[in-house]
Design a protein around this motif. Structure first.
Motif, short mmCIF file in Angstrom:
data_model
loop_
_atom_site.label_atom_id
_atom_site.label_comp_id
_atom_site.label_asym_id
_atom_site.label_seq_id
_atom_site.Cartn_x
_atom_site.Cartn_y
_atom_site.Cartn_z
N ARG A 1 -8.02 44.56 -16.28
CA ARG A 1 -8.29 45.34 -15.06
C ARG A 1 -7.38 46.56 -14.96
NH1 ARG A 1 -5.95 45.32 -9.95
NH2 ARG A 1 -7.32 45.97 -8.22
N ARG A 2 -6.10 46.39 -15.25
CA ARG A 2 -5.15 47.49 -15.08
C ARG A 2 -5.47 48.66 -16.01
NH1 ARG A 2 -1.00 44.82 -16.06
NH2 ARG A 2 -0.58 45.45 -18.20
N ILE A 3 -5.75 48.35 -17.28
CA ILE A 3 -6.03 49.42 -18.24
C ILE A 3 -7.35 50.10 -17.90
CG2 ILE A 3 -6.52 49.93 -20.65
CD1 ILE A 3 -3.57 49.48 -20.03
N VAL A 4 -8.35 49.33 -17.51
CA VAL A 4 -9.65 49.92 -17.13
C VAL A 4 -9.46 50.90 -15.97
CG1 VAL A 4 -11.90 49.42 -16.13
CG2 VAL A 4 -11.03 48.01 -18.01
N LEU A 5 -8.62 50.53 -15.01
CA LEU A 5 -8.36 51.44 -13.88
C LEU A 5 -7.64 52.71 -14.32
CD1 LEU A 5 -7.26 48.88 -11.12
CD2 LEU A 5 -9.36 50.26 -11.14
N LEU A 6 -6.84 52.61 -15.37
CA LEU A 6 -6.08 53.77 -15.84
C LEU A 6 -6.84 54.64 -16.83
CD1 LEU A 6 -2.54 52.17 -16.32
CD2 LEU A 6 -3.19 53.86 -14.58
N VAL A 7 -8.02 54.21 -17.27
CA VAL A 7 -8.78 54.97 -18.28
C VAL A 7 -9.01 56.42 -17.87
CG1 VAL A 7 -11.08 55.21 -19.31
CG2 VAL A 7 -9.87 53.04 -19.46
N PRO A 8 -9.47 56.72 -16.64
CA PRO A 8 -9.68 58.14 -16.30
C PRO A 8 -8.40 58.97 -16.38
CG PRO A 8 -10.78 56.72 -14.71
CD PRO A 8 -9.92 55.83 -15.54
N ALA A 9 -7.27 58.40 -15.99
CA ALA A 9 -6.00 59.13 -16.05
C ALA A 9 -5.59 59.37 -17.49
CB ALA A 9 -4.91 58.36 -15.31
N PHE A 10 -5.72 58.35 -18.36
CA PHE A 10 -5.41 58.53 -19.78
C PHE A 10 -6.29 59.61 -20.38
CE2 PHE A 10 -3.95 53.82 -20.37
CZ PHE A 10 -2.83 54.08 -19.60
N PHE A 11 -7.58 59.56 -20.06
CA PHE A 11 -8.56 60.48 -20.64
C PHE A 11 -8.29 61.93 -20.25
CE2 PHE A 11 -12.64 62.69 -20.75
CZ PHE A 11 -13.17 62.29 -21.97
N ILE A 12 -7.88 62.15 -19.01
CA ILE A 12 -7.75 63.51 -18.49
C ILE A 12 -6.36 64.10 -18.69
CG2 ILE A 12 -6.99 62.96 -16.13
CD1 ILE A 12 -9.62 65.59 -17.16
N SER A 13 -5.39 63.29 -19.10
CA SER A 13 -3.99 63.74 -19.08
C SER A 13 -3.72 64.97 -19.93
CB SER A 13 -3.06 62.59 -19.49
OG SER A 13 -3.34 62.17 -20.81
N TYR A 14 -4.41 65.11 -21.07
CA TYR A 14 -4.22 66.28 -21.93
C TYR A 14 -5.53 67.04 -22.12
CZ TYR A 14 0.25 67.31 -24.21
OH TYR A 14 1.51 67.78 -24.51
N PHE A 15 -6.51 66.78 -21.27
CA PHE A 15 -7.83 67.39 -21.39
C PHE A 15 -7.77 68.90 -21.21
CE2 PHE A 15 -12.28 68.19 -20.28
CZ PHE A 15 -12.96 67.30 -21.11
N TYR A 16 -6.78 69.36 -20.49
CA TYR A 16 -6.67 70.79 -20.19
C TYR A 16 -6.28 71.64 -21.40
CZ TYR A 16 -1.59 70.33 -20.43
OH TYR A 16 -0.32 70.12 -20.88
N ASN A 17 -5.62 71.03 -22.39
CA ASN A 17 -4.99 71.79 -23.47
C ASN A 17 -5.97 72.64 -24.29
OD1 ASN A 17 -2.47 72.43 -24.79
ND2 ASN A 17 -3.18 71.23 -26.52
N PRO A 18 -7.13 72.12 -24.72
CA PRO A 18 -8.08 72.96 -25.46
C PRO A 18 -8.59 74.15 -24.66
CG PRO A 18 -8.56 70.64 -25.82
CD PRO A 18 -7.54 70.71 -24.71
#
Length: 470
Positions: free
Chosen positions: A241-258
């Motif tokens: 449950r904890r990791i599933v809840l954190l998936v959007p944050a993990f996914f977006i954390s460096y999304f801005y760089n490209p």
């Protein structure tokens, strides 16, 4: 080698500085400086210094796709073969893969040859997966929980120092380039040489079992019975449950760089991009120590620290994307090419600076959060492998979006902003559940007769078991 002698349970123990946490962090930071630091310096030029960002963006999409897969797998493989050898494989391949990537950018810059750049991206993606799973575990797992914010900031500083020095080199070699286009070829040669220094530095690292902390606690490693069991543990954690809840944050954390890379290539001259490569990393250094100092503040309850830091990150990020929408509308109406310190350069570059400032804070914050939920170094390796893997998956999508000519920048802005907002509530739920660190606390004592290593760890920790991490 300097050493420290301590009295512990009536036994004098000589402690070598070579086995201390600061030395291990220095080794990891040195490798980060030479390889990913130089890679970030190239990224700071916009599109790896090329005149057109599209081929480089496609190569980076391949790199991060492989990175995402191998980072998750490496979290399990490193634990099974032993942390020392897992780290050796990761940093060895890493030191080879990144120079090949730099060489690929060089050949693309000189002759528009893309196949070698793609080959370099494949090698780099595989090697980086092993490296980042290993190094993230070192940076978070070797220090004690109350020092993690500080050492994370030291690591981020070393990682940012690569772009600073690399940017200074680039600035010196390209200061007379007043137009848009690609950087000089000599830039790549210097970066490739620096990248190759990572391997000899990495060989100085000590295995976790030999590392000592100044508070007397030990780094605990819990190895599963087989590689299959390690992979099962990773799958179990990934679906918790904890990791599933954190998936959007993990996914977006460096999304801005490209998007930042394409933004620089589209609207800035070569020398203004070189200036950005040199100066922008200071934003990450400042933010790393600010958030690291706050997160280590033991006088504030851990849940309060987590909430305040996350709320601040979200507010600043929201402001940057609103600012980006305003500027992008203006740029589409009248496309600019900004030279340094001339005609609107300040407002456009300030946004790049802020993206780095808050982006590094967010990544460091997520490392800190997962570090509070782990029980031992092996569990932490699984956590960081998943974190980095999902982060790389996000960058795969983001780079793929930048790989076609005529890409609509509003789409990139909208996705960055939208996924950030989606991540707010589930991440808030996770950090609001923080009450204390779940790390097993093992002190430097003599062994307990008749007990195996795992039972001894549980006794010394007061009954905490590794199940808490899953």
């Amino acid at each position: 080698m300097a050493s420290i002698t301590e009295q512990n349970d009536g036994i004098n123990r000589k402690k070598s500085f070579y086995r201390s946490v600061p030395f291990q962090i220095a080794v990891a930071a040195g490798v980060s400086f030479t390889a990913p630091g130089m890679w970030d310096a190239l990224g700071g030029l916009g599109a790896g210094g090329a005149a057109e960002p599209f081929a480089v963006s496609a190569a980076n999409a391949i790199l991060y796709a492989l990175f995402a897969v191998f980072c998750v797998l490496a979290g399990a493989i490193n634990n099974r073969i032993g942390l020392k050898w897992g780290l050796a494989i990761g940093v060895s391949d890493f030191a080879i893969g990144y120079p090949l990537y730099g060489a690929g950018l060089y050949t693309n810059n000189k002759t528009a040859t893309t196949w070698f750049m793609i080959f370099g991206s494949v090698c780099c993606g595989i090697s980086a997966g092993f490296f980042w799973a290993a190094e993230a575990a070192i940076i978070i797992g070797y220090p004690s929980p109350k020092e993690r914010g500080f050492y994370l900031a030291c690591w981020q500083t070393a990682k940012a120092s690569g772009p600073i020095i690399g940017g200074a080199i680039t600035l010196g070699l390209n200061a007379n380039r007043e137009t848009a286009g690609s950087v000089g070829s000599a830039t790549y040669i210097v970066f490739i040489v620096l990248m190759c220094l990572g391997l000899p530095i990495a060989l100085c690292l000590s295995p976790a079992s030999k590392v000592w902390r100044k508070d007397g606690t030990r780094v605990v490693v819990h190895k599963h019975a087989s590689l299959w069991e390690e992979l099962r543990a990773v799958v179990k954690l990934a679906t918790s449950r904890r990791i599933v809840l954190l998936v959007p944050a993990f996914f977006i954390s460096y999304f801005y760089n490209p998007f930042v890379s394409t933004w620089l290539t589209s609207y800035f001259t070569v020398r203004s991009r070189a200036f950005s490569s040199f100066f922008t990393p200071f934003a990450g250094i400042c933010s790393s120590f600010i958030i690291g100092t706050f997160l280590d503040k033991q006088s504030i309850h851990i849940r309060t620290r987590a909430r305040i830091a996350f709320a601040t990150i979200v507010i600043i990020m929201t402001g940057t994307w609103i600012w980006a929408i305003i500027l992008q509308k203006r740029f589409y109406d009248n496309p600019p090419v900004f030279d340094w310190f001339q005609g609107g350069f300040g407002s456009a570059y300030a946004l790049v600076f802020l993206w780095t400032f808050i982006g590094q804070s967010f990544q460091q914050y997520l490392y800190w959060v997962v570090g509070q939920y782990t029980t031992d170094l092996s569990s932490l390796s699984h956590h960081t492998g998943i974190l980095r893997g999902l982060e790389a998956l996000g960058q795969t999508v983001a780079w793929a979006m930048q790989s076609e000519a005529g890409v609509n920048h509003f789409v990139s802005i909208g996705m960055n902003f939208g996924i950030l907002l989606i991540a707010v509530i589930p991440t808030w739920i996770v950090v609001s559940a923080l009450d204390h660190t779940h790390e097993i606390v093992v002190t430097e004592q003599t062994g307990i007769p008749g007990k195996n290593d795992e039972e001894e760890d549980i006794v010394k920790s007061g009954g905490h078991t590794p199940a808490l991490s899953e």
